[in-house]
Design a protein around this motif. Structure first.
Motif, mmCIF file in Angstrom:
data_model
loop_
_atom_site.group_PDB
_atom_site.id
_atom_site.type_symbol
_atom_site.label_atom_id
_atom_site.label_comp_id
_atom_site.label_asym_id
_atom_site.label_seq_id
_atom_site.Cartn_x
_atom_site.Cartn_y
_atom_site.Cartn_z
ATOM 1 N N ALA A 22 5.599 3.210 -0.257
ATOM 2 C CA ALA A 22 6.834 3.882 -0.700
ATOM 3 C C ALA A 22 7.741 2.879 -1.415
ATOM 4 C CB ALA A 22 7.543 4.472 0.509
ATOM 5 N N ALA A 23 7.898 1.678 -0.809
ATOM 6 C CA ALA A 23 8.765 0.664 -1.416
ATOM 7 C C ALA A 23 8.236 0.296 -2.800
ATOM 8 C CB ALA A 23 8.814 -0.570 -0.522
ATOM 9 N N PHE A 24 6.919 0.136 -2.871
ATOM 10 C CA PHE A 24 6.319 -0.264 -4.154
ATOM 11 C C PHE A 24 6.598 0.790 -5.237
ATOM 12 C CE2 PHE A 24 2.693 -0.046 -7.077
ATOM 13 C CZ PHE A 24 2.759 -1.308 -7.632
ATOM 14 N N VAL A 25 6.353 2.061 -4.885
ATOM 15 C CA VAL A 25 6.518 3.145 -5.866
ATOM 16 C C VAL A 25 7.979 3.221 -6.316
ATOM 17 C CG1 VAL A 25 6.353 5.641 -6.200
ATOM 18 C CG2 VAL A 25 4.517 4.416 -5.052
ATOM 19 N N ILE A 26 8.905 3.140 -5.335
ATOM 20 C CA ILE A 26 10.333 3.234 -5.683
ATOM 21 C C ILE A 26 10.704 2.115 -6.655
ATOM 22 C CG2 ILE A 26 12.689 2.971 -4.771
ATOM 23 C CD1 ILE A 26 11.582 4.371 -2.192
ATOM 24 N N ARG A 60 -5.200 -9.698 8.161
ATOM 25 C CA ARG A 60 -6.451 -9.996 7.449
ATOM 26 C C ARG A 60 -7.406 -8.792 7.406
ATOM 27 N NH1 ARG A 60 -8.850 -14.723 5.964
ATOM 28 N NH2 ARG A 60 -7.034 -15.892 6.695
ATOM 29 N N GLY A 61 -7.549 -8.111 8.509
ATOM 30 C CA GLY A 61 -8.516 -7.026 8.598
ATOM 31 C C GLY A 61 -8.169 -5.829 7.701
ATOM 32 N N ARG A 62 -6.897 -5.697 7.350
ATOM 33 C CA ARG A 62 -6.498 -4.507 6.591
ATOM 34 C C ARG A 62 -6.300 -4.800 5.113
ATOM 35 N NH1 ARG A 62 -5.389 0.331 8.371
ATOM 36 N NH2 ARG A 62 -4.046 0.773 6.593
ATOM 37 N N LEU A 63 -6.596 -6.020 4.706
ATOM 38 C CA LEU A 63 -6.278 -6.416 3.331
ATOM 39 C C LEU A 63 -6.997 -5.520 2.308
ATOM 40 C CD1 LEU A 63 -4.636 -8.414 1.716
ATOM 41 C CD2 LEU A 63 -6.606 -9.924 1.634
ATOM 42 N N LYS A 64 -8.302 -5.241 2.571
ATOM 43 C CA LYS A 64 -9.083 -4.467 1.601
ATOM 44 C C LYS A 64 -8.479 -3.088 1.408
ATOM 45 C CE LYS A 64 -13.469 -6.741 2.051
ATOM 46 N NZ LYS A 64 -14.503 -6.910 3.042
ATOM 47 N N VAL A 65 -8.136 -2.434 2.533
ATOM 48 C CA VAL A 65 -7.567 -1.074 2.461
ATOM 49 C C VAL A 65 -6.282 -1.118 1.647
ATOM 50 C CG1 VAL A 65 -6.628 0.827 3.827
ATOM 51 C CG2 VAL A 65 -8.539 -0.525 4.706
ATOM 52 N N ASP A 66 -5.392 -2.079 1.993
ATOM 53 C CA ASP A 66 -4.092 -2.127 1.327
ATOM 54 C C ASP A 66 -4.239 -2.462 -0.159
ATOM 55 O OD1 ASP A 66 -3.103 -1.450 3.723
ATOM 56 O OD2 ASP A 66 -1.651 -3.090 3.902
ATOM 57 N N VAL A 67 -5.230 -3.317 -0.494
ATOM 58 C CA VAL A 67 -5.455 -3.647 -1.914
ATOM 59 C C VAL A 67 -5.874 -2.376 -2.655
ATOM 60 C CG1 VAL A 67 -6.983 -4.873 -3.510
ATOM 61 C CG2 VAL A 67 -5.955 -6.090 -1.599
ATOM 62 N N ALA A 68 -6.728 -1.592 -2.009
ATOM 63 C CA ALA A 68 -7.185 -0.355 -2.646
ATOM 64 C C ALA A 68 -6.012 0.600 -2.849
ATOM 65 C CB ALA A 68 -8.260 0.298 -1.774
ATOM 66 N N VAL A 69 -5.156 0.724 -1.806
ATOM 67 C CA VAL A 69 -4.002 1.636 -1.912
ATOM 68 C C VAL A 69 -3.063 1.136 -3.019
ATOM 69 C CG1 VAL A 69 -1.997 2.577 -0.691
ATOM 70 C CG2 VAL A 69 -4.164 2.303 0.509
ATOM 71 N N LEU A 70 -2.846 -0.178 -3.035
ATOM 72 C CA LEU A 70 -1.951 -0.752 -4.054
ATOM 73 C C LEU A 70 -2.517 -0.494 -5.461
ATOM 74 C CD1 LEU A 70 0.424 -2.523 -4.963
ATOM 75 C CD2 LEU A 70 -0.990 -4.523 -4.555
ATOM 76 N N ALA A 72 -4.510 1.926 -6.389
ATOM 77 C CA ALA A 72 -4.365 3.351 -6.705
ATOM 78 C C ALA A 72 -2.933 3.648 -7.123
ATOM 79 C CB ALA A 72 -4.758 4.182 -5.484
ATOM 80 N N ALA A 73 -1.964 3.060 -6.372
ATOM 81 C CA ALA A 73 -0.554 3.303 -6.678
ATOM 82 C C ALA A 73 -0.213 2.747 -8.057
ATOM 83 C CB ALA A 73 0.325 2.662 -5.620
ATOM 84 N N THR A 74 -0.754 1.575 -8.380
ATOM 85 C CA THR A 74 -0.480 0.963 -9.688
ATOM 86 C C THR A 74 -0.973 1.887 -10.810
ATOM 87 O OG1 THR A 74 -0.817 -1.167 -8.636
ATOM 88 C CG2 THR A 74 -0.792 -1.153 -11.040
ATOM 89 N N VAL A 75 -2.189 2.390 -10.617
ATOM 90 C CA VAL A 75 -2.762 3.298 -11.629
ATOM 91 C C VAL A 75 -1.877 4.535 -11.768
ATOM 92 C CG1 VAL A 75 -4.725 4.785 -12.134
ATOM 93 C CG2 VAL A 75 -5.105 2.454 -11.297
ATOM 94 N N TRP A 86 -6.079 2.938 -21.859
ATOM 95 C CA TRP A 86 -6.334 1.642 -21.246
ATOM 96 C C TRP A 86 -5.167 1.131 -20.392
ATOM 97 C CZ3 TRP A 86 -11.056 0.331 -21.012
ATOM 98 C CH2 TRP A 86 -11.949 0.703 -21.991
ATOM 99 N N PHE A 87 -4.026 1.820 -20.458
ATOM 100 C CA PHE A 87 -2.831 1.280 -19.813
ATOM 101 C C PHE A 87 -2.999 1.009 -18.302
ATOM 102 C CE2 PHE A 87 1.668 1.526 -18.333
ATOM 103 C CZ PHE A 87 2.091 0.362 -18.979
ATOM 104 N N PRO A 88 -3.598 1.968 -17.534
ATOM 105 C CA PRO A 88 -3.764 1.683 -16.090
ATOM 106 C C PRO A 88 -4.554 0.389 -15.838
ATOM 107 C CG PRO A 88 -4.234 3.967 -16.574
ATOM 108 C CD PRO A 88 -4.074 3.306 -17.906
ATOM 109 N N LEU A 89 -5.593 0.163 -16.636
ATOM 110 C CA LEU A 89 -6.401 -1.047 -16.442
ATOM 111 C C LEU A 89 -5.547 -2.302 -16.675
ATOM 112 C CD1 LEU A 89 -9.165 -2.548 -16.146
ATOM 113 C CD2 LEU A 89 -9.295 -2.440 -18.652
ATOM 114 N N LEU A 90 -4.749 -2.231 -17.775
ATOM 115 C CA LEU A 90 -3.916 -3.391 -18.097
ATOM 116 C C LEU A 90 -2.901 -3.649 -16.978
ATOM 117 C CD1 LEU A 90 -3.364 -2.677 -21.902
ATOM 118 C CD2 LEU A 90 -5.085 -4.113 -20.814
#
Ligand code: ADP
Length: 688
Positions: A22-26, A60-70, A72-75, A86-90
């Motif tokens: 939520a913080a990231f999106v805002i 450490r154990g949740r890094l992969k999940v959070d990277v994936a969520v981040l 997705a949110a970036t895209v 191409w913008f989402p990739l960039l």
């Protein structure tokens, strides 16, 4: 924002991810402001700072999940901004900066919160590593993203490259750094109860003054006189705060001051706003925020490091002092003398015991600072040769010898009894260039040596005294054997005297052995004290010696008190004294013995007087030594009885001595014994 583990409440992992998302999106959508898009690029990008904090604080154990969520949110957010294919990739490439920095922190700052540890950023090297990670990652990702843009998207150029790097670095330094400091501080508060901010009343005034000064500079420099280059004046306030407050507070002030200046600039106010190009202006404004924060952090962390070092030094100084005083105390309480001596004879350190052992009661001529010539110490070898300068233990240690427990005799006029000292010396390890040192130790072994000599005498006498009757036994046994060989029949008149000689000798041996045993028991057996009526003891002994109901008034007793003593030992004491009184009488005369006593202050003074042969004055002290006999021929004995008496009396805290009997020419043995438990305790208090 999702500081799940740091508060009193705890947020489940999924909730934590959701909060960060939520913080990231805002923050990501918040940057979508027309003003900030003057170049077709947002000038500020706070979301990458949030992304860094998110990934840095993820377990450490949740890094992969959070990277994936981040990701997705970036895209998703990029699609809101721009629908170019191409913008989402960039954008993903740019967001990877946060991941690179987060991974870098785990590798190079593992002790720090954000790198997997629990402590706040506290040293310049940590800050340097963080800054280097941010700049290098931003440059890598910025270059890749721009290159891909140029290749894939029509109309893209290299122009926004610097802006992208500036935006990312600023976001990470401003938000990321502040967040890392805050997170670390919260973790410390939770682990060690360290307060988040602790400000004293005077410091509030200080902060208010800095705030007023900063507001004045901002107003004057950015609104009233925008063409005067006064921005640098803002650094003064930040440096002031950094010099006085924690890195967290300094970073906050740096961030606030920098952001205020940046906002004025972006709103066309102030000296930086003269730059026409919005992109360049944006980069400059960001650089300004960064400079403020980096200045704040550098000053504050250096100050803190210095303060930490001072505290550490003071602590180790205190610990050293404490240790030194403990060692001093230890040396002073030692009964052995110890000295550290430098080559050349300077005494670096020595204890009181050394002075006590090497001098008489008046300390005459002792110098605690320098070793004196050997002759000044009056030390002699056991064979009587005086110790020479060359033989002094410390000199020998410097020659490479190890002196181990060598015996020397101290012969000082003020110590008439002499002293036996055991000396050791060893060279101490020295650094090259240091003056060599040696440690000398001195131990008083006078008592041990006397004990050893006494033991040797004792063994010699015992061997001799046992040998005598043994030779008698073997001599008579041999004669008996010979007589048997000469004739089968030995007449009783020949055999009986021989056997009686053998029996008499063995009886003497038995008595001697039992005396030896009594001598040892009198010294070693623990005392079982009780009230012992002396009158009864004397009566019983008299009955045993003269036969019960004897009418011969040979023992005359006065008023005899009760004593507080070991019954068995008191019986033995009186038995020995009475035995001697009956034994040492001139042939033909009838022994008369008097046992008299007085009592005062918890002590009984008992006198056993006889009409015997008396003891020459010069022998009166020595007869109490083991095996000493006053040269009386014709009287059986081993010379142990009085030594036993002396031990018994002394173990009870009393004294024993002998005088002539003024009335009867005989002797008077006088001894003292306690009559109460208190007197016994007081009399034996300093005895082992
Ligand atoms: P012991 O009687 O076996 O020789 P003690 O230790 O009892 O040993 O006595 C030591 C010496 O003291 C004796 O050899 C004797 O010379 C002297 N002595 C002890 N008691 C008396 C006494 N009552 N009168 C005279 N001499 C004594």
């Amino acid at each position: 924002m999702g500081q799940g583990e740091t508060g009193r409440f705890s947020v489940p992992p999924i909730g934590r991810t959701a909060l960060w998302l939520a913080a990231f999106v805002i923050f990501a959508l918040g940057a979508d402001d027309d003003d900030l898009f003057a170049t077709g690029e947002p000038v500020v990008g706070p979301s990458v700072g949030i992304a860094l904090l998110w990934l840095a604080s993820t377990p450490r154990g949740r890094l992969k999940v959070d990277v994936a969520v981040l990701a997705a949110a970036t895209v998703a957010v990029s699609l809101v901004w721009d629908s170019t294919p191409w913008f989402p990739l960039l954008e993903l490439v740019m967001a990877a900066t946060a991941l690179l920095v987060a991974l870098g922190l785990r590798r190079w700052c593992p002790e720090m919160w954000g790198g997997g540890g629990r402590s706040s950023m506290r040293t310049l090297p940590q800050f340097g590593r963080f800054l280097a990670l941010v700049v290098v990652s931003a440059m890598l990702c910025g270059a890749l993203r721009t290159a891909l843009g140029v290749l894939l998207v029509e109309g893209e150029s290299w122009e926004p490259f610097l802006l992208r790097i500036g935006r990312t670095v600023t976001s990470m330094v401003a938000i990321g750094l502040f967040g890392l400091l805050l997170g670390g501080r919260l973790a410390e508060r939770r682990d060690h109860g360290v307060p988040l901010f602790s400000v004293k009343p005077l410091e509030v005034v200080e902060v208010a003054l800095v705030a007023a000064y900063t507001a004045l500079v901002l107003w004057q420099g950015f609104v009233e006189h925008p063409h005067v280059p006064s921005t640098f004046l803002l650094a003064l306030g930040v440096v002031w705060v950094a010099l006085r407050f924690s890195p967290l507070f300094s970073a906050l002030v740096g961030l606030l001051v920098g952001s205020a200046a940046a906002l004025f600039t972006l709103q066309d106010h102030g000296p930086i706003a003269v730059v026409e190009d919005m992109g360049a202006r944006g980069v400059m404004a960001q650089v300004f925020v960064m400079v403020m924060m980096v200045t704040a952090m550098t000053v504050s962390l250096s100050r803190r490091q210095v303060a930490d070092t001072v505290v550490r030094l003071r602590r180790s100084e205190d610990a050293l002092e404490h240790r030194a005083s403990e060692l001093d105390l230890m040396l002073e309480t030692l009964s052995d003398g110890v000295a550290i001596v430098e080559e050349g004879g300077r005494i670096v350190h020595s204890n009181t015991a050394l002075r006590r052992l090497l001098t008489g009661p008046d300390d005459e001529g002792y110098d605690g600072r320098r070793v004196r010539p050997a002759a000044a110490y009056h030390l002699h070898h056991p064979d009587g040769r005086p110790m020479t300068d060359d033989e002094m233990p410390f000199t020998r240690a410097f020659r490479g010898e190890t002196v181990r427990g060598e015996e020397y005799h101290l012969r000082l006029p003020s110590v008439p009894a002499g002293r036996v000292l055991e000396m050791s010396a060893i060279a101490l390890p020295a650094e090259p260039g240091e003056v060599p040192r040696a440690m000398v130790t001195v131990r008083d072994v006078t008592a041990e040596s006397a004990h050893r000599d006494a033991l040797a005498d004792f063994a010699g006498t015992v061997a001799h005294d046992l040998n005598n009757p043994l030779s008698v036994v073997s001599g008579w046994a041999e004669s008996l054997d010979e007589t048997f060989r000469e004739s089968d029949q030995v007449p009783a008149t020949t055999g009986a005297p021989m056997v009686s000689h053998i029996l008499a000798a063995t009886e003497r041996m038995r008595e001697f052995i039992s005396d030896l045993l009594a001598h040892t028991v009198a010294r070693d057996q623990s005392l079982q004290c009780e009230r012992v009526p002396l009158r009864n003891v004397v009566k019983d002994l008299e009955d045993t010696r003269l036969g019960p109901g004897s009418t011969r008034q040979e023992v005359e007793t006065g008023e005899l008190p009760d004593v507080w003593a070991d019954r068995a030992l008191v019986i033995q004491l009186l038995d020995n004294l009475l035995g001697n009184a009956f034994k040492y009488v001139a042939p033909g005369s009838v022994p008369r013995v008097q046992v008299l006593a007085e009592e005062s202050d918890g002590w009984a003074t008992v006198r056993v007087c006889d009409n015997g042969i008396g003891i020459p004055e010069d022998q009166r002290q020595r007869i109490f030594e083991a095996f000493h006999r006053a040269g009386r021929q014709g009287y059986d004995g081993h010379g142990l009885g009085l030594a036993i008496c002396k031990r018994i009396v002394e173990r009870h805290g009393g004294r024993i001595w002998v005088t002539g009997n003024p009335e009867d020419q005989g002797s008077c043995f006088t001894f003292t014994l306690p009559t109460t438990a208190e007197a016994f305790a007081a009399g034996t208090a300093d005895r082992p």
